[in-house]
Design a protein around this motif. Structure first.
Motif, mmCIF file in Angstrom:
data_model
loop_
_atom_site.group_PDB
_atom_site.id
_atom_site.type_symbol
_atom_site.label_atom_id
_atom_site.label_comp_id
_atom_site.label_asym_id
_atom_site.label_seq_id
_atom_site.Cartn_x
_atom_site.Cartn_y
_atom_site.Cartn_z
ATOM 1 N N LEU A 30 116.227 28.249 -20.597
ATOM 2 C CA LEU A 30 115.119 27.352 -20.806
ATOM 3 C C LEU A 30 113.796 27.516 -19.556
ATOM 4 O O LEU A 30 112.609 26.839 -19.342
ATOM 5 N N LEU A 31 113.902 28.461 -19.129
ATOM 6 C CA LEU A 31 113.126 28.143 -17.434
ATOM 7 C C LEU A 31 111.694 28.940 -18.205
ATOM 8 O O LEU A 31 110.917 27.996 -18.313
ATOM 9 N N PRO A 32 111.728 30.035 -19.571
ATOM 10 C CA PRO A 32 110.139 30.993 -19.557
ATOM 11 C C PRO A 32 109.891 29.732 -20.583
ATOM 12 O O PRO A 32 108.577 29.943 -20.545
ATOM 13 N N PHE A 33 110.594 28.848 -20.716
ATOM 14 C CA PHE A 33 109.581 27.902 -21.936
ATOM 15 C C PHE A 33 109.273 26.940 -21.490
ATOM 16 O O PHE A 33 108.113 26.469 -21.931
ATOM 17 N N VAL A 34 109.959 26.787 -20.029
ATOM 18 C CA VAL A 34 109.756 25.108 -19.515
ATOM 19 C C VAL A 34 108.313 25.808 -18.908
ATOM 20 O O VAL A 34 107.021 24.987 -18.167
ATOM 21 N N ALA A 35 108.092 26.660 -17.532
ATOM 22 C CA ALA A 35 107.108 27.583 -17.468
ATOM 23 C C ALA A 35 105.943 27.324 -18.249
ATOM 24 O O ALA A 35 104.208 27.272 -17.810
ATOM 25 N N GLY A 36 105.537 28.464 -19.757
ATOM 26 C CA GLY A 36 104.928 27.934 -20.551
ATOM 27 C C GLY A 36 104.451 26.949 -21.131
ATOM 28 O O GLY A 36 102.725 27.102 -21.311
ATOM 29 N N MET A 37 105.248 26.697 -20.800
ATOM 30 C CA MET A 37 104.395 25.066 -21.595
ATOM 31 C C MET A 37 103.542 24.489 -20.071
ATOM 32 O O MET A 37 102.704 23.900 -20.465
ATOM 33 N N ALA A 38 104.659 23.936 -19.111
ATOM 34 C CA ALA A 38 103.566 23.728 -18.173
ATOM 35 C C ALA A 38 102.695 24.356 -17.493
ATOM 36 O O ALA A 38 101.200 23.984 -17.670
ATOM 37 N N VAL A 39 102.078 26.090 -17.970
ATOM 38 C CA VAL A 39 100.969 26.349 -17.597
ATOM 39 C C VAL A 39 99.907 26.129 -19.086
ATOM 40 O O VAL A 39 98.349 26.131 -18.942
ATOM 41 N N ALA A 40 100.630 26.211 -20.250
ATOM 42 C CA ALA A 40 99.683 25.794 -21.016
ATOM 43 C C ALA A 40 99.277 24.186 -21.609
ATOM 44 O O ALA A 40 97.953 23.711 -21.203
ATOM 45 N N TYR A 41 100.118 23.528 -20.461
ATOM 46 C CA TYR A 41 99.172 21.883 -20.136
ATOM 47 C C TYR A 41 98.068 21.699 -18.998
ATOM 48 O O TYR A 41 97.210 21.920 -19.495
ATOM 49 N N PHE A 42 98.395 22.784 -17.854
ATOM 50 C CA PHE A 42 97.706 22.716 -16.822
ATOM 51 C C PHE A 42 95.917 23.821 -17.056
ATOM 52 O O PHE A 42 95.195 23.356 -16.600
ATOM 53 N N LEU A 43 96.382 24.751 -18.323
ATOM 54 C CA LEU A 43 95.229 25.302 -18.166
ATOM 55 C C LEU A 43 94.581 24.330 -19.628
ATOM 56 O O LEU A 43 93.036 25.838 -20.178
ATOM 57 N N ASP A 44 95.050 23.272 -20.777
ATOM 58 C CA ASP A 44 94.127 23.117 -21.374
ATOM 59 C C ASP A 44 92.898 22.772 -21.083
ATOM 60 O O ASP A 44 92.157 22.987 -22.468
#
Length: 368
Positions: A30-44
């Protein structure tokens, strides 16, 4: 066909159960996907700003993802080798530290045990040994769970390649994903759900960004001051203490105990030990009196005990990934709970029939 409330609730509960089961089954990846989702959320918001400046969404996403990846690579190239060297040296010196601590503690323990008879001393030794075994088993179990759940962290390729890919696609399609989810909301409750979603977004973004700034500031402060004070491994321990500050008292208290212990073993002058302790006291005062009130405020509105429980519970259930997402999930859950309590306090279950009728009676009396 029209669904009744019981069928509707059953479908959502079944879907939630399936999601939880899937998370448990696939927690090791899960870690790469959770990290990618978090980065996408905060960079939106950054991508939205670039779009308003005239760039296409795809170009804005490409620029942001490339810049983020370059920063991560630079950190891995320059900072990680230095930290790795300090951590390896620290672990290599642990036996010497234990031996030195034992030599310092044995005379104290011997003077203390001389005050008791043999039977009491043997009983105390048995209790201490049993407690030490249980503490060691607990720590090893926690480390094992974190390691098992955090294997994706060790997998360098997964973090380096999968996370940017996940970030790119989610960031590019973020607005369309949100719009599609918005179109699926039940029309009768759509406005209520949107209002709570806005509160969740404000709570989550404000809390995580504020907490992230607090952790970064404390990490830089602890690492710089401990290094200047001449403490061995001060850079690595200071960074770890600052990063762990998102858990109340864990970073500052854990760092204080470790650094003061190292200072006792490294320095002979009492004032240098006092300086090491003073660094963490100043850091804790700055966090409690200035950093957290200014940068975080009361966005999360969770008691520190619940924060600690959430982090430990997340680590137990989902390992390292669970520890990372524990506080954001707890913040979102807090919004839902507060909304439910607000609805309950306005309902007839809480007010009762008489209280619910009183406002109408009062208005009728005023009109007459």
């Amino acid at each position: 066909m029209t669904m009744n409330i019981r069928t509707y609730a059953g479908i959502w509960l079944a879907a939630l159960a399936v999601v939880v089961i899937l998370l448990v089954l696939f927690q090791n990846i899960l870690l790469p996907f959770v990290a990618g989702m978090a980065v996408a959320y905060f960079l939106d918001p950054v991508a939205d700003r670039l779009e308003r400046a005239g760039l296409s969404r795809t170009l804005a996403t490409t620029i942001i993802t490339a810049a983020f990846t370059i920063l991560v690579v630079l950190f891995l190239i320059f900072a990680v080798p230095l930290l790795q060297g300090q951590i390896i040296d620290f672990l290599g010196n642990l036996p010497d530290y234990f031996q030195a601590a034992r030599g310092w503690a044995e005379p104290v323990i011997e003077r203390w045990t001389n005050k008791f008879d043999t039977e009491q001393t043997d009983r105390a030794d048995a209790v201490i040994e049993q407690f030490s075994e249980r503490a060691a088993q607990f720590v090893l179990g926690m480390l094992g769970n974190i390691w098992a759940g955090g294997m994706a962290l060790v997998n360098f390729l997964a973090l380096l390649f999968i996370t940017p890919v996940v970030t790119f696609y989610l960031l590019r399609d973020w607005d369309s994903i949100v719009a599609r989810l918005n179109s699926w909301l039940p029309k009768a409750q759509a406005e209520t759900i949107r209002e709570q979603a806005r509160i969740m977004d404000s709570t989550l973004s404000g809390f995580v960004r504020g907490t992230g700034m607090v952790c970064i500031i404390l990490a830089v402060f602890y690492a710089a001051t401990l290094s200047v004070a001449g403490l061995q491994f001060g850079l690595a321990i200071g960074l770890a203490a600052g990063i762990l500050s998102f858990v109340p008292y864990l970073g500052s208290l854990g760092g204080l105990i470790i650094c003061v212990g190292l200072a006792f073993l490294q320095f002979d002058e009492g004032w240098r030990i006092a300086v090491i302790a003073g660094i963490f006291i100043i850091g804790q005062l700055a966090e409690g009196m200035f950093l957290t009130p200014k940068l975080v405020g009361d966005r999360i509105r969770l008691h520190p005990v619940w924060v600690i429980f959430a982090v430990l519970g997340g680590g137990t259930l989902f390992g390292f990934v669970g520890m990372l997402i524990a506080l954001p999930v707890a913040a979102l859950f807090g919004v839902i709970v507060r909304f439910g309590i607000g609805q309950y306090l306005e309902s007839k279950i809480y007010l009762g029939d008489e209280e619910a009728v009183k406002p109408e009676e009062t208005s009728d009396t005023q009109q007459s």
